[in-house]
Design a protein around this motif. Structure first.
Motif, PDB file in Angstrom:
ATOM      1  N   VAL A   1       5.273  -3.795  -8.035  1.00  0.00           N
ATOM      2  CA  VAL A   1       4.813  -3.987  -6.672  1.00  0.00           C
ATOM      3  C   VAL A   1       4.369  -5.531  -6.373  1.00  0.00           C
ATOM      4  O   VAL A   1       4.998  -6.044  -5.637  1.00  0.00           O
ATOM      5  N   ILE A   2       3.628  -6.205  -7.479  1.00  0.00           N
ATOM      6  CA  ILE A   2       3.303  -7.355  -7.329  1.00  0.00           C
ATOM      7  C   ILE A   2       4.621  -8.354  -7.461  1.00  0.00           C
ATOM      8  O   ILE A   2       4.923  -9.413  -6.804  1.00  0.00           O
ATOM      9  N   ALA A   3       5.513  -7.876  -8.416  1.00  0.00           N
ATOM     10  CA  ALA A   3       6.898  -8.641  -8.653  1.00  0.00           C
ATOM     11  C   ALA A   3       7.657  -8.717  -7.330  1.00  0.00           C
ATOM     12  O   ALA A   3       8.379  -9.583  -6.786  1.00  0.00           O
ATOM     13  N   ALA A   4       7.845  -7.381  -6.613  1.00  0.00           N
ATOM     14  CA  ALA A   4       8.528  -7.379  -5.410  1.00  0.00           C
ATOM     15  C   ALA A   4       7.935  -8.039  -4.425  1.00  0.00           C
ATOM     16  O   ALA A   4       8.722  -8.869  -3.432  1.00  0.00           O
ATOM     17  N   CYS A   5       6.590  -7.813  -4.225  1.00  0.00           N
ATOM     18  CA  CYS A   5       5.869  -8.707  -2.991  1.00  0.00           C
ATOM     19  C   CYS A   5       6.194 -10.303  -3.401  1.00  0.00           C
ATOM     20  O   CYS A   5       6.240 -11.242  -2.327  1.00  0.00           O
ATOM     21  N   ALA A   6       6.137 -10.788  -4.580  1.00  0.00           N
ATOM     22  CA  ALA A   6       6.278 -12.144  -4.894  1.00  0.00           C
ATOM     23  C   ALA A   6       7.620 -12.691  -4.375  1.00  0.00           C
ATOM     24  O   ALA A   6       7.734 -13.797  -3.798  1.00  0.00           O
ATOM     25  N   VAL A   7       8.579 -11.784  -4.824  1.00  0.00           N
ATOM     26  CA  VAL A   7       9.933 -12.160  -4.405  1.00  0.00           C
ATOM     27  C   VAL A   7      10.059 -12.212  -2.905  1.00  0.00           C
ATOM     28  O   VAL A   7      10.591 -13.265  -2.224  1.00  0.00           O
ATOM     29  N   ILE A   8       9.683 -11.274  -2.254  1.00  0.00           N
ATOM     30  CA  ILE A   8       9.681 -11.155  -0.602  1.00  0.00           C
ATOM     31  C   ILE A   8       8.865 -12.601  -0.101  1.00  0.00           C
ATOM     32  O   ILE A   8       9.455 -13.200   1.046  1.00  0.00           O
TER      33      ILE A   8
ATOM     34  N   ALA B   1       0.788  -1.322   0.069  1.00  0.00           N
ATOM     35  CA  ALA B   1       0.056  -0.043  -0.072  1.00  0.00           C
ATOM     36  C   ALA B   1       0.970   1.185   0.020  1.00  0.00           C
ATOM     37  O   ALA B   1       0.583   2.263  -0.706  1.00  0.00           O
ATOM     38  N   ILE B   2       1.965   1.135   0.865  1.00  0.00           N
ATOM     39  CA  ILE B   2       2.812   2.459   0.965  1.00  0.00           C
ATOM     40  C   ILE B   2       3.421   2.714  -0.475  1.00  0.00           C
ATOM     41  O   ILE B   2       3.566   3.875  -1.001  1.00  0.00           O
ATOM     42  N   ALA B   3       3.832   1.586  -1.009  1.00  0.00           N
ATOM     43  CA  ALA B   3       4.601   1.546  -2.540  1.00  0.00           C
ATOM     44  C   ALA B   3       3.630   2.274  -3.531  1.00  0.00           C
ATOM     45  O   ALA B   3       3.990   2.984  -4.487  1.00  0.00           O
ATOM     46  N   LEU B   4       2.341   1.794  -3.504  1.00  0.00           N
ATOM     47  CA  LEU B   4       1.316   2.388  -4.502  1.00  0.00           C
ATOM     48  C   LEU B   4       0.819   3.635  -4.117  1.00  0.00           C
ATOM     49  O   LEU B   4       0.722   4.541  -5.025  1.00  0.00           O
ATOM     50  N   PHE B   5       0.677   3.980  -2.872  1.00  0.00           N
ATOM     51  CA  PHE B   5      -0.111   5.366  -2.674  1.00  0.00           C
ATOM     52  C   PHE B   5       0.866   6.308  -2.424  1.00  0.00           C
ATOM     53  O   PHE B   5       0.806   7.443  -2.924  1.00  0.00           O
ATOM     54  N   ARG B   6       2.241   5.996  -1.777  1.00  0.00           N
ATOM     55  CA  ARG B   6       3.051   7.023  -1.438  1.00  0.00           C
ATOM     56  C   ARG B   6       4.141   7.240  -2.610  1.00  0.00           C
ATOM     57  O   ARG B   6       4.517   8.535  -3.044  1.00  0.00           O
ATOM     58  N   PHE B   7       4.421   6.306  -3.067  1.00  0.00           N
ATOM     59  CA  PHE B   7       5.568   6.175  -3.799  1.00  0.00           C
ATOM     60  C   PHE B   7       5.332   5.958  -5.364  1.00  0.00           C
ATOM     61  O   PHE B   7       6.162   6.112  -6.436  1.00  0.00           O
ATOM     62  N   LYS B   8       3.966   5.661  -5.723  1.00  0.00           N
ATOM     63  CA  LYS B   8       3.219   5.697  -6.974  1.00  0.00           C
ATOM     64  C   LYS B   8       3.912   4.568  -7.911  1.00  0.00           C
ATOM     65  O   LYS B   8       3.910   4.649  -9.203  1.00  0.00           O
ATOM     66  N   TYR B   9       4.411   3.427  -7.191  1.00  0.00           N
ATOM     67  CA  TYR B   9       5.090   2.294  -8.224  1.00  0.00           C
ATOM     68  C   TYR B   9       3.994   1.834  -8.982  1.00  0.00           C
ATOM     69  O   TYR B   9       2.714   1.755  -8.349  1.00  0.00           O
ATOM     70  N   LYS B  10       4.311   0.970 -10.091  1.00  0.00           N
ATOM     71  CA  LYS B  10       3.381   0.346 -10.783  1.00  0.00           C
ATOM     72  C   LYS B  10       2.931  -0.830 -10.118  1.00  0.00           C
ATOM     73  O   LYS B  10       3.589  -1.502  -9.442  1.00  0.00           O
ATOM     74  N   VAL B  11       1.695  -1.038 -10.666  1.00  0.00           N
ATOM     75  CA  VAL B  11       1.219  -2.455  -9.943  1.00  0.00           C
ATOM     76  C   VAL B  11       2.028  -3.635 -10.336  1.00  0.00           C
ATOM     77  O   VAL B  11       2.270  -4.506  -9.440  1.00  0.00           O
ATOM     78  N   THR B  12       2.315  -3.737 -11.517  1.00  0.00           N
ATOM     79  CA  THR B  12       3.253  -4.864 -11.924  1.00  0.00           C
ATOM     80  C   THR B  12       4.401  -4.948 -11.034  1.00  0.00           C
ATOM     81  O   THR B  12       4.801  -6.015 -10.439  1.00  0.00           O
TER      82      THR B  12
END
Length: 455
Positions: free
Chosen positions: A438-445, A425-436
């Motif tokens: 964010v999903i890739a980063a969360c998948a790795v985590i 949520a912080i990545a999407l709302f605060r830093f405006k990262y793309k959905v893809t």
């Protein structure tokens, strides 16, 4: 999101040159491969490309078409592409635009669904999905925020959204009832207080101008956009034929109780009886596919949504995943042809889900084109758009519950999933990262945590 294409070089007061069918075909094909981010992201891509950069259609006409698509059952982003394609190049333009919006996603999801079903038990795959699921919750919350930021521009519209949320969350009111109530509220409100229900108040962007467009606010109606009874009857007959022919073949060859026949009937109902786009239709699909037919489990349904978010195309393409898993598990063609059974089921689910969307646009488009300056029509659509925001927020809570409390409230809270969701949520709302991204980063985590911390 694709921002690489430069704006057109025409003078702002001069519309761009006519767009050939070939040029439009190439754009719709490209859109089918880059349309990530769910409905909100896909609509944003089309707005940037078609309104701001290419100026194929004006802001007001774009929003009027969008409001119509929002009130229809089915995927609003795909319907919007079909509508604009139809405006520009008649019936075949709409068919091509809508089909290319879906086709790449269908092939990709068939491949990913097979990998998931065949190898989903592996730790690597399980770890990836462990990280993706919390991200999905954050993405749905972002979708509610992004649509709400455009649709809710006064207290009246906020009140409609809040009432819709309470109705579906606390009172379990069926969504069609919510849509009808919002439409009636908008109609009455538009007559009594048009300033609270006009498109200009619903969308700040409607006051912006990106220069003259090919289809501008006051462009004369093209011949094919003029309503004709003969054309409407022809479209209805063609639609009935395209639905009844495969349905009859399934019934006569397999019987009514066969999973393929039941899928055809179920996804037809899903396409006709659910409103508000992909995020609103998902609870209905979940109830039927998981609860009634038991084609897949609740966990698999959330995993399917994760796959839908990570692939281009409309989010409702999760129906391809549902169909594939249902066909695969039921071994419709025997234990030696599991992939074929899944692939055929995915195609059937997609066909019966999207066919009505084309018919709604091609049949209703001529009527809608006569109403883009009529407050009696735009006010109900504006109210419905506001109500959809409340429904999407309810869906975010639905997914959050299953991710954070996988065993229900009586079980333990998955705090690791909660932290991943918060970070997404912080990545999407605060830093405006793309959905893809964010999903890739969360998948790795999720993969790292699953393999090294949870074993």
């Amino acid at each position: 999101m694709n921002n690489n294409l430069p704006p057109v070089d025409d003078e702002p007061g001069v519309p761009p040159p006519h767009v050939s069918f070939r040029e439009a075909f190439l754009f719709w094909l490209k859109l089918g491969f880059i349309s990530f981010g769910g409905p909100a992201g896909q609509i944003l891509i089309m707005h940037q490309e078609l309104v701001e950069n290419r100026r194929w259609i004006s802001e007001q006409r774009f929003l009027h078409a969008l409001n119509y698509c929002m009130v229809l059952p089915g995927p609003e982003a795909q319907q919007l592409a079909t509508y604009i394609g139809w405006l520009m190049h008649r019936t075949w333009g709409g068919v091509v635009a809508g089909t290319l919006f879906v086709l790449p996603s269908l092939f990709i999801l068939i491949a990913l669904s097979w990998i998931y079903v065949a190898y989903g038990h592996l730790s690597v795959v399980a770890g990836l999905f462990y990280g993706i699921k919390p991200a999905i919750t954050a993405i749905v919350v972002q979708a509610a925020h992004r649509i709400g930021s455009r649709a809710l521009r006064n207290r009246t519209q906020w009140a409609i959204a809040a009432a819709a949320f309470v109705a579906i969350f606390a009172l379990n009111v069926p969504f069609p009832v919510i849509v009808l109530s919002a439409a009636m509220t908008g109609y009455v409100g538009g007559r009594l207080s048009p300033d609270h229900f006009g498109q200009g108040n619903a969308h700040d962007a409607s006051r912006k101008s990106y220069g003259a467009a090919i289809i501008d606010d006051h462009t004369p109606a093209a011949p094919h956009t003029v309503f004709k009874w003969s054309r409407l009857i022809l479209i209805i007959v063609a639609g009935v034929f395209l639905w009844a022919t495969p349905m009859a073949m399934l019934f006569l060859s397999l019987g009514w109780t066969h999973p393929f026949t039941q899928m055809g009937w179920f996804f037809t109902k899903a396409a006709l009886l659910t409103f508000g786009g992909a995020y609103a239709v998902l609870p209905y699909i979940y109830q039927g596919a998981v609860g009634h037919y038991q084609w897949l489990t609740p966990t698999q349904m959330i995993d399917g949504l994760a796959l839908g978010e990570t692939t281009p195309g409309p989010l409702i393409m999760v129906v391809a995943f549902v169909g594939f898993v249902g066909g695969y598990v039921n071994m419709a063609y025997g234990p030696d042809q599991l992939f074929l059974a899944g692939a055929v089921a995915a195609v059937l689910a997609t066909w019966f889900t999207f066919l009505p969307s084309f018919l709604f646009i091609l049949a209703g488009g001529p009527f809608i084109e006569t109403t883009h300056n009529n407050i009696n029509f735009t006010a109900p659509l504006t109210a419905i758009t506001a109500a959809v925001v409340g429904v999407i927020l309810n869906l975010a809570l639905f997914f959050g519950y299953h991710v954070l409390w996988p065993q229900g409230f009586d079980g333990k809270t998955d705090w690791i999933a909660a932290v991943i969701a918060l970070a997404a949520a912080i990545a999407l709302f605060r830093f405006k990262y793309k959905v893809t991204h964010v999903i890739a980063a969360c998948a790795v985590i999720g993969l790292v945590l699953h393999l090294f911390l949870r074993t």
